[in-house]
Design a protein around this motif. Structure first.
Motif, PDB file in Angstrom:
ATOM      1  N   GLY B  33       0.802  -1.213   0.000  1.00 42.19           N
ATOM      2  CA  GLY B  33       0.000   0.000   0.000  1.00 42.19           C
ATOM      3  C   GLY B  33       0.839   1.268   0.000  1.00 42.19           C
ATOM      4  N   PHE B  34       0.130   2.378  -0.168  1.00 44.71           N
ATOM      5  CA  PHE B  34       0.813   3.654  -0.323  1.00 44.71           C
ATOM      6  C   PHE B  34       1.388   4.167   0.996  1.00 44.71           C
ATOM      7  CE2 PHE B  34       0.725   8.330  -0.540  1.00 44.71           C
ATOM      8  CZ  PHE B  34       1.542   8.516  -1.637  1.00 44.71           C
ATOM      9  N   GLU B  35       0.662   3.891   2.062  1.00 45.11           N
ATOM     10  CA  GLU B  35       1.068   4.412   3.369  1.00 45.11           C
ATOM     11  C   GLU B  35       2.487   4.006   3.718  1.00 45.11           C
ATOM     12  OE1 GLU B  35      -3.238   5.193   4.165  1.00 45.11           O
ATOM     13  OE2 GLU B  35      -1.332   6.140   4.645  1.00 45.11           O
ATOM     14  N   THR B  36       2.790   2.776   3.456  1.00 47.89           N
ATOM     15  CA  THR B  36       4.078   2.251   3.905  1.00 47.89           C
ATOM     16  C   THR B  36       5.156   2.348   2.833  1.00 47.89           C
ATOM     17  OG1 THR B  36       3.394   0.061   3.275  1.00 47.89           O
ATOM     18  CG2 THR B  36       2.992   0.691   5.550  1.00 47.89           C
ATOM     19  N   LEU B  37       4.797   2.924   1.709  1.00 43.55           N
ATOM     20  CA  LEU B  37       5.822   3.105   0.679  1.00 43.55           C
ATOM     21  C   LEU B  37       6.823   4.159   1.128  1.00 43.55           C
ATOM     22  CD1 LEU B  37       6.892   2.712  -2.237  1.00 43.55           C
ATOM     23  CD2 LEU B  37       5.465   4.665  -2.858  1.00 43.55           C
ATOM     24  N   ALA B  64       5.024   8.107  -7.239  1.00 47.27           N
ATOM     25  CA  ALA B  64       3.754   7.396  -7.308  1.00 47.27           C
ATOM     26  C   ALA B  64       2.995   7.765  -8.569  1.00 47.27           C
ATOM     27  CB  ALA B  64       2.922   7.717  -6.064  1.00 47.27           C
ATOM     28  N   ALA B  65       3.036   9.043  -8.894  1.00 48.38           N
ATOM     29  CA  ALA B  65       2.332   9.495 -10.087  1.00 48.38           C
ATOM     30  C   ALA B  65       2.873   8.797 -11.331  1.00 48.38           C
ATOM     31  CB  ALA B  65       2.466  11.009 -10.228  1.00 48.38           C
ATOM     32  N   ALA B  66       4.178   8.640 -11.369  1.00 44.85           N
ATOM     33  CA  ALA B  66       4.780   7.972 -12.523  1.00 44.85           C
ATOM     34  C   ALA B  66       4.255   6.542 -12.641  1.00 44.85           C
ATOM     35  CB  ALA B  66       6.295   7.978 -12.381  1.00 44.85           C
ATOM     36  N   VAL B  67       4.134   5.892 -11.509  1.00 46.05           N
ATOM     37  CA  VAL B  67       3.609   4.525 -11.528  1.00 46.05           C
ATOM     38  C   VAL B  67       2.185   4.521 -12.057  1.00 46.05           C
ATOM     39  CG1 VAL B  67       2.941   2.562 -10.104  1.00 46.05           C
ATOM     40  CG2 VAL B  67       5.093   3.756  -9.655  1.00 46.05           C
ATOM     41  N   VAL B  68       1.384   5.427 -11.521  1.00 43.50           N
ATOM     42  CA  VAL B  68      -0.008   5.500 -11.952  1.00 43.50           C
ATOM     43  C   VAL B  68      -0.086   5.732 -13.456  1.00 43.50           C
ATOM     44  CG1 VAL B  68      -2.109   6.885 -11.830  1.00 43.50           C
ATOM     45  CG2 VAL B  68      -0.913   6.253  -9.734  1.00 43.50           C
ATOM     46  N   ASP B  69       0.683   6.701 -13.928  1.00 41.80           N
ATOM     47  CA  ASP B  69       0.650   7.009 -15.360  1.00 41.80           C
ATOM     48  C   ASP B  69       1.087   5.806 -16.187  1.00 41.80           C
ATOM     49  OD1 ASP B  69      -0.104   9.447 -14.544  1.00 41.80           O
ATOM     50  OD2 ASP B  69       1.617  10.543 -15.315  1.00 41.80           O
ATOM     51  N   LEU B 116      -3.664   0.971  -7.957  1.00 37.49           N
ATOM     52  CA  LEU B 116      -3.545   2.167  -8.783  1.00 37.49           C
ATOM     53  C   LEU B 116      -4.711   3.103  -8.577  1.00 37.49           C
ATOM     54  CD1 LEU B 116      -2.127   0.602 -12.045  1.00 37.49           C
ATOM     55  CD2 LEU B 116      -0.906   1.770 -10.203  1.00 37.49           C
ATOM     56  N   ILE B 117      -5.901   2.527  -8.494  1.00 36.10           N
ATOM     57  CA  ILE B 117      -7.082   3.348  -8.265  1.00 36.10           C
ATOM     58  C   ILE B 117      -6.915   4.147  -6.980  1.00 36.10           C
ATOM     59  CG2 ILE B 117      -9.524   3.277  -7.689  1.00 36.10           C
ATOM     60  CD1 ILE B 117      -9.597   0.632  -9.359  1.00 36.10           C
ATOM     61  N   GLU B 118      -6.488   3.423  -5.968  1.00 39.46           N
ATOM     62  CA  GLU B 118      -6.349   4.035  -4.647  1.00 39.46           C
ATOM     63  C   GLU B 118      -5.275   5.119  -4.668  1.00 39.46           C
ATOM     64  OE1 GLU B 118      -5.095   1.212  -1.779  1.00 39.46           O
ATOM     65  OE2 GLU B 118      -5.075   2.706  -0.171  1.00 39.46           O
ATOM     66  N   ALA B 120      -3.995   6.744  -7.181  1.00 43.86           N
ATOM     67  CA  ALA B 120      -4.251   7.872  -8.073  1.00 43.86           C
ATOM     68  C   ALA B 120      -4.897   9.026  -7.320  1.00 43.86           C
ATOM     69  CB  ALA B 120      -5.140   7.436  -9.231  1.00 43.86           C
ATOM     70  N   ARG B 121      -5.845   8.697  -6.470  1.00 43.79           N
ATOM     71  CA  ARG B 121      -6.508   9.724  -5.684  1.00 43.79           C
ATOM     72  C   ARG B 121      -5.516  10.476  -4.816  1.00 43.79           C
ATOM     73  NH1 ARG B 121     -11.531   8.176  -6.594  1.00 43.79           N
ATOM     74  NH2 ARG B 121     -12.321   6.314  -5.546  1.00 43.79           N
ATOM     75  N   ARG B 122      -4.707   9.728  -4.111  1.00 44.98           N
ATOM     76  CA  ARG B 122      -3.800  10.353  -3.145  1.00 44.98           C
ATOM     77  C   ARG B 122      -2.770  11.247  -3.809  1.00 44.98           C
ATOM     78  NH1 ARG B 122      -4.897   6.372  -0.710  1.00 44.98           N
ATOM     79  NH2 ARG B 122      -4.060   5.194   1.023  1.00 44.98           N
ATOM     80  N   VAL B 123      -2.710  11.204  -5.123  1.00 45.21           N
ATOM     81  CA  VAL B 123      -1.585  11.839  -5.767  1.00 45.21           C
ATOM     82  C   VAL B 123      -2.051  12.831  -6.820  1.00 45.21           C
ATOM     83  CG1 VAL B 123       0.390  11.326  -7.238  1.00 45.21           C
ATOM     84  CG2 VAL B 123      -0.067   9.922  -5.262  1.00 45.21           C
ATOM     85  N   ALA B 124      -3.276  13.271  -6.625  1.00 42.74           N
ATOM     86  CA  ALA B 124      -3.779  14.281  -7.545  1.00 42.74           C
ATOM     87  C   ALA B 124      -3.656  13.801  -8.976  1.00 42.74           C
ATOM     88  CB  ALA B 124      -3.018  15.595  -7.355  1.00 42.74           C
ATOM     89  N   ARG B 125      -3.879  12.548  -9.182  1.00 44.88           N
ATOM     90  CA  ARG B 125      -3.836  12.036 -10.537  1.00 44.88           C
ATOM     91  C   ARG B 125      -5.237  11.685 -11.009  1.00 44.88           C
ATOM     92  NH1 ARG B 125       0.035  14.563 -12.724  1.00 44.88           N
ATOM     93  NH2 ARG B 125       1.301  13.354 -14.168  1.00 44.88           N
ATOM     94  N   ASP B 126      -6.227  12.314 -10.381  1.00 45.54           N
ATOM     95  CA  ASP B 126      -7.600  12.074 -10.784  1.00 45.54           C
ATOM     96  C   ASP B 126      -7.758  12.366 -12.268  1.00 45.54           C
ATOM     97  OD1 ASP B 126      -8.816  11.149  -8.458  1.00 45.54           O
ATOM     98  OD2 ASP B 126      -8.898  13.167  -7.639  1.00 45.54           O
TER      99      ASP B 126
END
Lengths: 205, 205, 205, 205
Positions: B33-37, B64-69, B116-118, B120-126
């Motif tokens: 998860g993102f928290e522990t990254l 994180a954004a790069a991963v999402v993209d 990724l869904i999760e 994306a939100r946390r990273v302003a990648r909506d």
DNA sequence: AATGAATGAGTATTCATTCAT
DNA sequence: CATGAATGAATACTCATTCAT
């Protein structure tokens, strides 16, 4: 991780404290999200000391969970009542009432509603959300049962209610999020059409 | 906060480094998860030093954004191709293909998809997610256009495509999350019925 | 709780850092005890940041354990060498040398020695202390073996060495603690008498 | 820091409260050690409120000190009586009785005994321990005086008593701690030999 | 006297980020 | 460019102690 409150306040003073903490936390959650929520800040906003906060909530997640439970409960009650009261008329009217409720009846404003959805996940409160979904689905099922003859006979009402609930929830989320792929102007109308078509079309479509 | 990559690597070695970092990060995101990254762990898993990581990504969110993209792109491509290829036959078959794609075609497994869904939100990648939704909606619209005569004439195809996309996305999420109020056993079937009914029922239901 | 160092420093700079931290911690431990030892204070005294401290020691106990190990090692070496070198002469002289060593040979001062004893317990480093006791006991046994004919023939040398080591340790502690029931003025003399009597008296006394 | 009890309870009920608090604290100390002792837990275990606890003890150390004093007193009494009663016979028998007492006569179990030793240090109650040592040493001296003719004439009885007390205490601690360098199997036997040899050997060994 | 709610300073620990080598 | 040592602000959580009721 234990997410249950540490103790329930007995004295009036303590009750007020807990209330204040929950309200303050909800505000912070709404304004800044879960990541940046701080027990210290929550306590400060509530006008109490961190120590007091920890007297009632064993950790940060428990605090958030309390907020989720508190407002989730309120929401479910409001929503259920809204769709029950809006279901005195035709099936079409009932469905319209449901959609209306989904779009507007957040007793605490859409901001907070969005927050609650997001937070619930991070806090192992999925069950809480699930329970609320179930409650709403059961209510919908009862309403549908009152219009049995208008609905495609091969449709299982429980299944149908679940699907309708899902659609309502999705629509509510997208509305709240301002999702760009929402159905252009007339979301409510499209949505009613979707549901009614599903309910009334005979098998095989 | 700047979320853009610091620089685009030109040399092959640098490219490989960036790739490794993204893959490693995706793994950690999926596992924990993102928290522990943490940037340190991401770098370690990628086999480079933190310093190197910061050479390419100005901060954690950018990473994180790069991963999402990166994976979002892959997903969109896969999904679009899947529904295009499944749409050679009837409307009914096309819709079936869409649902099938929604349920299975995550090129990287549902775990990562959920992550990724999760994230994306946390990273302003909506916006990124939104763009993907749009792309998919447009593809669906094209497909629907190929069956114009079977579809209720008063339906706006763009609206319809948007609604269908929404339903598909919801279904995919619920499947991935194991949501308890999913349509009993036959989610795919119910879903197809929903969509077909909506598309083919004449106005007024 | 893991008490092992997080990593061994490779670069010279890092080595110096670790050394500084251990020295600083030993000072604080001596001045104020374990209870009031703070990782922040230890880092400050060492002239480094807390972060650096945690790079090498995973927690407070590990830090203390490192100090115990570091100085315990030094002490054991010094003590063993001291009694070996003092054992060139008669049994009486050898025993005298042991007592002398017990009373004075703390390479780092009795204050710190006392501290180490106290801290070792709180930090699951009893084994370390035990190991040191054993090492010393074995050395004593060797020395006693060199005087076999002067020692009561029925005495088991290992047992005797253990007892002697115990007495030495006790005496050292009491001296260091300024225990009021220490043998009036002539602790060293009384102690030698005790040990020699034990070693040389025939069975049945 | 003031370590004295705040006030001596006069009424029976108050006496019982104080007693309960001391007993509860001793239990917690035994079960979990001093580090994890909290005033709140002590009060809870005693069945009173924190406030009540602070009515009688001005701070945490005072509480611990009270426990040390309370049980230390009991221990001294028991121990002194035990060795007095065991000293009707020969010197050899008397010494045997002392050793036996040291090994077994902890009126409250070795667990608590060990705890008290540890706690006494942390609470500036070394004097209390010292006083107990003195009391015991004086008793031993009296006993030795009854066997003056068997003891080496140049031995000062006070010195001898002090040394014997020291040995007994050491043996007791090691027994309680399960120290690995304890005198193999026959600790009691070795110990008696040690003491008797010391007492009866003529000067010069 | 008793209660237990409230306080808040204090502590361990993490982690994004920088920068000397 | 790469490395990884160093930084230090930030945060969750505890607990001795006080005091209004």
């Amino acid at each position: 991780m234990d997410v249950n409150p540490r103790k329930i306040p007995r004295q009036a003073r303590a009750c007020a404290t807990v209330e204040a903490i929950i309200v303050a936390t909800a505000q912070l959650l709404t304004e800044q999200g879960f990541e940046t929520l701080t027990t210290a800040r929550a306590a400060e906003r509530a006008g109490v000391s961190v120590g007091s906060l920890y007297q009632y909530f064993p950790n940060k997640q428990a605090l958030a969970a309390a907020v989720v439970d508190h407002y989730g409960e309120k929401f479910a009650t409001t929503f259920v009542r809204a769709i029950e009261e809006g279901s005195r008329g035709t099936l079409r009217e009932s469905v319209g009432a449901m959609i209306h409720a989904a779009l507007v009846s957040h007793p605490h404003g859409p901001e907070l509603h969005r927050t609650l959805i997001e937070v619930a996940r991070r806090v192992a409160r999925d069950e809480k959300n699930a329970e609320i979904s179930s409650r709403i689905a059961r209510t919908i099922e009862k309403i549908l049962a009152g219009h049995r003859e208008e609905i495609a006979p091969d449709l299982d009402l429980a299944d149908a209610a679940a699907l309708v609930e899902t659609v309502l929830e999705t629509v509510a989320h997208r509305a709240v999020e301002g999702h760009p792929v929402s159905i252009a102007g007339d979301m409510a109308g499209q949505c009613r059409r979707l549901i009614l078509a599903y309910l009334t079309s005979p098998a095989r479509g």
